[in-house]
Design a protein around this motif. Structure first.
Motif, short mmCIF file in Angstrom:
data_model
loop_
_atom_site.label_atom_id
_atom_site.label_comp_id
_atom_site.label_asym_id
_atom_site.label_seq_id
_atom_site.Cartn_x
_atom_site.Cartn_y
_atom_site.Cartn_z
N LEU A 164 0.96 -1.10 0.03
CA LEU A 164 0.20 -0.03 -0.14
C LEU A 164 0.85 1.20 0.11
CD1 LEU A 164 -2.93 0.97 0.04
CD2 LEU A 164 -2.85 1.29 2.62
N ALA A 165 1.87 1.11 0.82
CA ALA A 165 2.86 2.41 0.81
C ALA A 165 3.56 2.79 -0.66
CB ALA A 165 4.11 2.29 1.65
N ARG A 166 3.97 1.51 -1.39
CA ARG A 166 4.54 1.88 -2.62
C ARG A 166 3.36 2.46 -3.77
NH1 ARG A 166 9.37 0.36 -4.84
NH2 ARG A 166 9.92 0.97 -2.63
N PHE A 167 2.21 1.84 -3.60
CA PHE A 167 0.86 2.06 -4.26
C PHE A 167 0.85 3.71 -4.08
CE2 PHE A 167 -3.42 2.98 -4.91
CZ PHE A 167 -3.68 2.86 -6.20
N ALA A 168 0.66 3.98 -2.67
CA ALA A 168 0.23 5.40 -2.41
C ALA A 168 1.27 6.31 -3.17
CB ALA A 168 0.25 5.49 -0.92
N ASP A 169 2.49 6.19 -2.93
CA ASP A 169 3.52 6.82 -3.65
C ASP A 169 3.44 7.14 -5.19
OD1 ASP A 169 5.73 8.67 -2.92
OD2 ASP A 169 7.03 7.55 -3.84
N ALA A 170 3.21 6.01 -5.87
CA ALA A 170 2.93 5.98 -7.09
C ALA A 170 1.81 6.80 -7.65
CB ALA A 170 3.09 4.44 -7.71
N LEU A 171 0.85 6.63 -6.75
CA LEU A 171 -0.57 7.31 -7.10
C LEU A 171 -0.58 8.92 -7.00
CD1 LEU A 171 -3.81 6.81 -7.73
CD2 LEU A 171 -4.14 6.83 -5.15
N ARG A 172 0.27 9.38 -5.85
CA ARG A 172 0.51 10.66 -5.51
C ARG A 172 1.26 11.52 -6.85
NH1 ARG A 172 5.03 13.22 -4.32
NH2 ARG A 172 6.17 11.23 -4.04
N LEU A 173 2.49 10.55 -7.18
CA LEU A 173 2.94 11.11 -8.47
C LEU A 173 1.99 11.40 -9.66
CD1 LEU A 173 6.32 9.23 -7.96
CD2 LEU A 173 5.92 11.65 -7.61
N GLY A 174 1.34 10.21 -10.00
CA GLY A 174 0.55 10.28 -11.20
C GLY A 174 -0.74 11.24 -10.88
N LEU A 175 -1.18 11.57 -9.75
CA LEU A 175 -2.28 12.72 -9.77
C LEU A 175 -1.80 13.88 -9.42
CD1 LEU A 175 -4.83 10.37 -7.62
CD2 LEU A 175 -4.86 10.98 -10.15
N ARG A 176 -0.48 13.89 -9.38
CA ARG A 176 -0.06 15.46 -8.55
C ARG A 176 -0.34 16.64 -9.56
NH1 ARG A 176 6.10 15.74 -7.11
NH2 ARG A 176 6.53 15.44 -9.53
N GLU A 177 -0.36 16.37 -10.77
CA GLU A 177 -0.53 17.59 -11.99
C GLU A 177 -1.94 17.44 -12.30
OE1 GLU A 177 1.91 19.24 -12.59
OE2 GLU A 177 3.12 18.10 -11.47
N HIS A 178 -2.84 16.83 -11.61
CA HIS A 178 -4.28 16.84 -11.89
C HIS A 178 -5.37 17.23 -10.76
CE1 HIS A 178 -3.68 14.61 -15.74
NE2 HIS A 178 -2.74 13.81 -14.82
N GLY A 179 -4.51 18.13 -9.71
CA GLY A 179 -5.15 18.63 -8.76
C GLY A 179 -5.49 17.88 -7.66
N VAL A 180 -5.14 16.80 -7.53
CA VAL A 180 -5.48 15.56 -6.41
C VAL A 180 -4.29 15.39 -5.64
CG1 VAL A 180 -6.47 13.27 -6.14
CG2 VAL A 180 -7.29 14.62 -8.00
N GLN A 181 -4.43 15.46 -4.43
CA GLN A 181 -3.35 15.35 -3.19
C GLN A 181 -3.60 13.97 -2.62
OE1 GLN A 181 -2.99 18.07 -0.18
NE2 GLN A 181 -3.30 16.57 1.29
N VAL A 182 -2.52 13.27 -2.61
CA VAL A 182 -2.46 11.83 -1.83
C VAL A 182 -1.54 11.79 -0.75
CG1 VAL A 182 -2.23 9.53 -1.99
CG2 VAL A 182 -2.97 10.65 -3.87
N THR A 183 -2.05 11.44 0.39
CA THR A 183 -1.36 11.50 1.72
C THR A 183 -1.22 10.02 2.33
OG1 THR A 183 -1.82 13.86 2.33
CG2 THR A 183 -1.13 12.22 4.08
N LEU A 184 -0.07 9.47 2.46
CA LEU A 184 0.07 8.14 3.16
C LEU A 184 0.41 8.48 4.46
CD1 LEU A 184 0.62 5.14 3.10
CD2 LEU A 184 3.02 5.53 2.65
N VAL A 185 -0.44 7.77 5.59
CA VAL A 185 0.05 7.72 6.84
C VAL A 185 0.59 6.56 7.40
CG1 VAL A 185 -1.04 8.25 9.04
CG2 VAL A 185 -2.05 9.61 7.26
N SER A 186 1.82 6.52 8.10
CA SER A 186 2.27 5.28 8.65
C SER A 186 2.42 5.32 9.95
CB SER A 186 3.68 5.03 8.02
OG SER A 186 3.56 5.02 6.42
N PRO A 187 1.17 4.88 10.89
CA PRO A 187 1.43 4.96 12.33
C PRO A 187 1.90 3.72 13.05
CG PRO A 187 -0.87 4.43 11.73
CD PRO A 187 0.17 4.61 10.39
#
Length: 257
Positions: A164-187
């Motif tokens: 999930l952590a790797r997916f979140a980072d990849a999704l963040r990069l893919g959506l960054r230029e489209h106005g969508v923010q992705v935050t991963l929380v690792s508690p």
């Protein structure tokens, strides 16, 4: 940074759990509509009532995320009717192998992979596509500090959260230029009813409401990844820097009795 409360339509999965419920209550206020998903009806209703008491509009949905086609259909239907500004994908499950087992049960591995990785990743992908078309939205994925360590007593949990952590980072990069923010929380360890059932010590145990507040601040600040509490950042680097033999011995020594 001061928190922004511009999110008027919010999804929280795992809202009948400790952290999901705390996040729902943190964001609840007038002019906010919450869609709360969970598996325990009594706890979900209790969270919903507390959110309504401060002026939020609340809808609840009982759904097992292992039924992924049903979850995705419900998500698409809800977002089409009233688009989400913020999605907090909190639902997850933790488990450890029994002391008399060499490896975890195959069915447990499959279930944790579905709940901890496949469901939140697929839901985030669906919402990410829809939010990108609107050029607006924020997605929060709840991972775990365990994702950074090869835990022999919790291979399914740490492995699914690592995916999930790797997916979140990849999704963040893919959506960054489209106005969508992705935050991963690792508690690290959170003081929830489910967490208390897991055997072994729980150092630096955190209260759910304190974690919810930290997450909200990270979302407001546009933070890509937050690890908490801070000593788990040091443990992540220690895992990377230790010689392999020493690291393996340390991880084996952590196995709960």
């Amino acid at each position: 940074m001061t928190e922004s409360f511009t999110h008027n339509r919010i999804l929280v999965t795992g809202a009948s759990g400790g952290l999901g419920g705390a996040l729902a209550q943190h964001y609840a206020r007038k002019n906010v509509t919450l869609s709360l998903w969970g598996r325990d009806r009594a706890r979900l209703e209790a969270v919903a009532e507390r959110c309504r008491s401060v002026g939020a509009q609340v809808d609840i949905r009982m759904l097992d995320l292992t039924d992924l086609p049903a979850a995705l259909a419900a998500l698409e239907d809800e977002d089409a009717k009233q688009p989400f500004d913020l999605a907090l994908l909190v639902a997850g499950r933790g488990d450890v192998k029994r002391a008399d087992e060499q490896v975890e049960d195959a069915e447990i591995v499959a279930r944790l992979a579905a709940i901890n990785f496949a469901a939140p990743a697929a839901m985030a992908a669906l919402l990410g596509r829809r939010m990108a078309a609107r050029r607006h939205g924020r997605i929060v994925l709840i991972g775990s500090a365990a994702a950074f360590h090869s835990l022999p007593f919790a291979a399914a949990y740490s492995g699914s959260k690592a995916g999930l952590a790797r997916f979140a980072d990849a999704l963040r990069l893919g959506l960054r230029e489209h106005g969508v923010q992705v935050t991963l929380v690792s508690p690290g360890f959170i003081d929830t009813a489910t967490g208390r059932k897991v055997p072994g010590p729980k150092p630096m145990l955190m209260a759910p409401d304190a974690v919810a507040a930290r997450i909200a601040r990270a979302v407001a600040a546009g933070t890509a990844h937050i690890v908490l509490p801070w000593p788990f950042v040091a443990l992540r680097w220690l895992d990377r820097l230790l010689p392999a033999l020493l690291r393996d011995r340390l991880l084996l020594a952590l196995s709960p009795p």
